[in-house]
Design a protein around this motif. Structure first.
Motif, PDB file in Angstrom:
ATOM      1  N   THR A 159      52.833   2.442 -25.543  1.00 22.75           N
ATOM      2  CA  THR A 159      52.517   1.024 -25.418  1.00 22.75           C
ATOM      3  C   THR A 159      53.790   0.301 -25.025  1.00 22.75           C
ATOM      4  O   THR A 159      54.855   0.598 -25.535  1.00 22.75           O
ATOM      5  CB  THR A 159      51.996   0.465 -26.752  1.00 22.75           C
ATOM      6  OG1 THR A 159      50.841   1.209 -27.153  1.00 22.75           O
ATOM      7  CG2 THR A 159      51.624  -0.998 -26.610  1.00 22.75           C
ATOM      8  N   ARG A 213      60.324  -3.368 -36.978  1.00 23.66           N
ATOM      9  CA  ARG A 213      59.651  -2.077 -36.783  1.00 23.66           C
ATOM     10  C   ARG A 213      60.443  -1.028 -37.555  1.00 23.66           C
ATOM     11  O   ARG A 213      61.429  -0.484 -37.048  1.00 23.66           O
ATOM     12  CB  ARG A 213      59.563  -1.703 -35.298  1.00 23.66           C
ATOM     13  CG  ARG A 213      58.547  -2.530 -34.519  1.00 23.66           C
ATOM     14  CD  ARG A 213      58.382  -2.006 -33.099  1.00 23.66           C
ATOM     15  NE  ARG A 213      57.345  -2.718 -32.382  1.00 23.66           N
ATOM     16  CZ  ARG A 213      56.044  -2.425 -32.414  1.00 23.66           C
ATOM     17  NH1 ARG A 213      55.642  -1.391 -33.144  1.00 23.66           N
ATOM     18  NH2 ARG A 213      55.179  -3.121 -31.723  1.00 23.66           N
ATOM     19  N   THR A 273      61.003   3.772 -37.354  1.00 23.73           N
ATOM     20  CA  THR A 273      60.939   3.911 -35.896  1.00 23.73           C
ATOM     21  C   THR A 273      62.309   4.317 -35.378  1.00 23.73           C
ATOM     22  O   THR A 273      63.322   3.726 -35.753  1.00 23.73           O
ATOM     23  CB  THR A 273      60.488   2.592 -35.245  1.00 23.73           C
ATOM     24  OG1 THR A 273      59.196   2.240 -35.755  1.00 23.73           O
ATOM     25  CG2 THR A 273      60.417   2.712 -33.737  1.00 23.73           C
ATOM     26  N   PRO A 289      55.601   5.263 -36.433  1.00 24.82           N
ATOM     27  CA  PRO A 289      54.509   5.827 -37.237  1.00 24.82           C
ATOM     28  C   PRO A 289      53.260   6.153 -36.435  1.00 24.82           C
ATOM     29  O   PRO A 289      52.507   7.061 -36.793  1.00 24.82           O
ATOM     30  CB  PRO A 289      54.234   4.721 -38.264  1.00 24.82           C
ATOM     31  CG  PRO A 289      55.487   3.912 -38.310  1.00 24.82           C
ATOM     32  CD  PRO A 289      56.066   3.980 -36.939  1.00 24.82           C
ATOM     33  N   ASP A 290      53.046   5.432 -35.336  1.00 24.95           N
ATOM     34  CA  ASP A 290      51.854   5.648 -34.520  1.00 24.95           C
ATOM     35  C   ASP A 290      52.138   6.426 -33.245  1.00 24.95           C
ATOM     36  O   ASP A 290      51.302   6.459 -32.331  1.00 24.95           O
ATOM     37  CB  ASP A 290      51.214   4.297 -34.172  1.00 24.95           C
ATOM     38  CG  ASP A 290      50.797   3.522 -35.410  1.00 24.95           C
ATOM     39  OD1 ASP A 290      50.301   4.164 -36.352  1.00 24.95           O
ATOM     40  OD2 ASP A 290      51.000   2.294 -35.435  1.00 24.95           O
ATOM     41  N   GLY A 291      53.313   7.043 -33.172  1.00 29.11           N
ATOM     42  CA  GLY A 291      53.637   7.846 -32.005  1.00 29.11           C
ATOM     43  C   GLY A 291      54.619   7.174 -31.076  1.00 29.11           C
ATOM     44  O   GLY A 291      55.349   6.250 -31.465  1.00 29.11           O
TER      45      GLY A 291
END
Length: 471
Positions: free
Chosen positions: A3, A122, A125, A144-146
Motif C-alpha cells: 500500500t 506506525r 514496523t 504487522p500487516d505485511g
C-alpha cells in the motif's frame, strides 16, 4: 500486497530524538509519519538518565521542562576524579543544574506532545530499504500487516546506533570501540554517598554514581582486568567489587532492579544529509556515556533540523537547499566535539600509568584554578556554550545561544513555544527582517524589549539561537 501512503516527512525511530522532531513538524502543520520497529511500549529501564541545561531550555520552548523537572532530581554540582568540582549554579540559565530523570520520562512527554500535534505512529514496523529522486523519498517497510511503501518529501533517520536508514544510504560509520565490558546497574544503597554525582577511578577501575531521586541509584563501572564480551553474565557482586576498588566503598548497594554489560563506541557518520534524507541522534553519532551527553545531543539535533524542514517545506527560505545544508555544517562539528569531550573524560578516568595519572591530576588542578576554563568545560557538557557559525550574508555574529531574556510579552522561551521565529525590537521600531531570513513577517512572533534602554533588533530562531542581530 503493498500500500502506498504519502506524508511530508517520514521519521524512522521513535526514541527521544525522533519524537521531538516529529512533534515539532506536526505542531507546525507538517504531515509526519513516525515509524518504530519496536511494539508500542514505554519501558521502565533505560541507559540515558541525565538532562542537561540546554536540553531543558529546548524543552522549555515546548512547554515541557517544568513537568519533566517534577519527575526527577536536580544536581547542582558534578564531581569528577575526586578533585574537579563543576558548580552548575554558575551557568547563565534558569536551568543551572543537571536533571537526573530516566529516558522513559522524556519519551513519555515527547510522545504525548507528538500524538496531540497529529503525528501518525506506525509501531512494530521496520525499514527494509529506501530510494530517492529529485522530489521524494520512497521507503519500503514491513509492518504487522505485511509490506508497506511510504513516500515522503523528506526522511529522517533517528533509529539509533544500528541505523537501518544509515545502512540503506550506504554511509560508513567510522570509529572504534572506546571502552568495552562496562557494567551497569540500578541499585539501592544502604549508605548515602558523600557526593550525589561521582566519577572516579583507581587506575584499573572506574565507577560512576548518580541518584534517580526516588531512592534508586545508577552505577556504572569498568574493570581493566576483566574485559569480556557483552554476552558474559554480570551479577551484583561484580558491580560491588568494581565500585569498591574505584570509589573505596560500595555503599552497601543491594536490590538491583537491572544489571547489564555493554560496550561503548566512538563513531560519527561523515554526512548528516544525503539528498532528501537526514540522520540525527545516535544514527549520526555515538560516543561514551561519560558526561551524559548522548540523548541531549540527539534532542538538540532534532531542534536544529525541525525548523529548517518547516521553512523549506513552507517555501519560506530564500535558499532552501542552503538552509537544509546548514544542518550538517552546524551539527556535525557539535557531534565531533561531544566525541572528543566524552572520550577525554573516559580516558582520564581510565588513566593507570604514573604519567597519565599525573596528567589527570594536573588537568583537574588547572581547571579548578582557572574559572574561564571551568566555565568552558561546563558550557560544553551542558550545551549552554554551543554556538553556530554566522548566518550567510550577515555581517554581525549570529548563531549564538539566545538567553531567556525578559520581554514585555513574557520570557523569550515562552514565546518560542509557538514554534516560530521571534523578532525582538525596541519600542516603536518598525519590524524589519534581513533578506536571508527563512521566514516572513506573517510567520513570526513580534516582541519588545522589557528594558527600554535596549535598542538592538534581534531575530531569534525557533531553536533558541540568534539568526541575526543589529542596531
Amino acid at each position: 500486497m503493498s500500500t502506498t501512503t504519502d506524508t511530508d516527512v517520514l521519521v524512522i525511530g521513535a526514541g527521544p530524538t525522533g519524537l521531538l522532531l516529529a512533534g515539532d513538524l506536526a505542531a507546525a502543520g507538517i504531515g509526519v509519519t513516525l515509524v518504530e520497529r519496536r511494539p508500542h511500549t514505554l519501558g521502565n529501564l533505560t541507559r540515558a538518565f541525565g538532562v542537561h541545561a540546554r536540553t531543558l531550555e529546548q524543552l522549555d520552548a515546548r512547554g515541557l521542562a517544568d513537568e519533566l523537572l517534577a519527575t526527577g532530581t536536580t544536581l547542582t554540582h558534578m564531581r569528577l576524579f575526586s578533585r574537579l568540582d563543576l558548580d552548575l549554579t554558575r551557568l547563565d540559565t534558569r536551568f543551572n543544574h543537571l536533571l537526573v530523570t530516566p529516558q522513559y520520562e522524556v519519551e513519555r512527554l515527547l510522545e504525548r506532545r507528538a500524538a496531540t500535534a497529529g503525528v501518525t505512529f506506525r509501531y512494530d514496523t521496520e525499514l527494509r530499504g529506501l530510494h530517492q529522486d529529485a522530489d521524494t523519498v520512497t521507503a519500503d517497510l514491513t509492518g504487522p500487516d505485511g509490506p508497506l511503501t511510504l513516500r515522503a518529501r523528506h526522511l529522517v533517520g533517528t533509529d539509533g546506533v544500528r541505523s537501518a536508514v544509515r545502512s540503506a544510504l550506504g554511509l560508513p560509520f567510522p570509529g572504534r570501540a572506546a571502552i568495552r565490558s562496562i557494567v551497569l546497574a540500578d541499585v539501592r544503597l544502604a549508605k548515602e554517598p558523600a557526593e550525589p554525582f561521582t566519577v572516579s577511578g583507581s587506575g584499573d577501575t572506574f565507577a560512576f554514581l548518580a541518584p534517580f531521586g526516588d531512592g534508586w541509584y545508577r552505577v556504572m563501572g569498568w574493570d581493566r582486568t576483566r574485559q569480556v564480551p557483552d554476552s558474559e553474565p554480570v551479577d551484583l557482586d561484580e558491580v560491588r567489587d568494581i565500585t569498591r576498588r574505584a570509589l573505596g566503598t560500595d555503599l552497601g548497594m543491594h536490590d538491583a532492579r537491572w544489571i547489564s554489560r555493554f560496550h561503548s563506541d566512538e563513531r560519527q557518520a561523515p554526512a548528516y544529509r544525503v539528498g532528501r534524507v537526514f540522520l540525527a541522534g545516535d544514527a549520526a553519532h555515538v560516543h561514551s556515556p561519560a558526561g551524559g551527553q548522548g540523548m541531549n545531543t540527539g534532542l538538540q539535533d532534532a531542534a536544529n533540523l525541525s525548523w529548517k524542514l518547516v521553512a523549506a517545506l513552507r517555501g519560506e527560505a530564500p535558499d532552501a537547499e542552503a538552509l537544509l545544508d546548514s544542518y550538517q555544517s552546524e551539527r556535525h562539528p557539535v557531534g565531533a566535539a561531544v566525541l572528543r569531550s566524552s572520550g577525554a573524560i573516559v580516558r582520564l578516568a581510565m588513566a593507570h600509568t604514573p604519567l597519565t595519572r599525573a596528567a589527570r591530576s594536573l588537568a583537574t588542578r588547572l581547571l579548578n584554578a582557572i574559572p574561564p576554563a571551568t566555565s568552558r568545560a561546563m558550557g560544553a557538557i551542558s550545551g549552554i556554550g554551543i554556538a553556530y557559525a554566522p548566518a550567510p550574508g550577515t555581517h554581525r555574529p549570529s548563531g549564538r545561544r539566545a538567553p531567556d531574556v525578559r520581554l514585555r510579552e513574557g520570557r523569550l522561551y515562552e514565546l518560542l513555544r509557538d514554534g516560530d521565529f521571534v523578532l525582538i525590537s525596541p519600542e516603536g521600531a518598525p519590524p524589519a527582517l534581513p533578506p536571508t531570513a527563512p521566514v516572513t513577517l506573517d510567520h513570526l512572533t513580534r516582541a519588545t524589549w522589557a528594558d527600554p534602554a535596549k535598542r538592538a533588533t534581534v531575530l531569534v530562531r525557533p531553536d533558541g539561537y540568534v539568526f541575526s542581530a543589529g542596531r
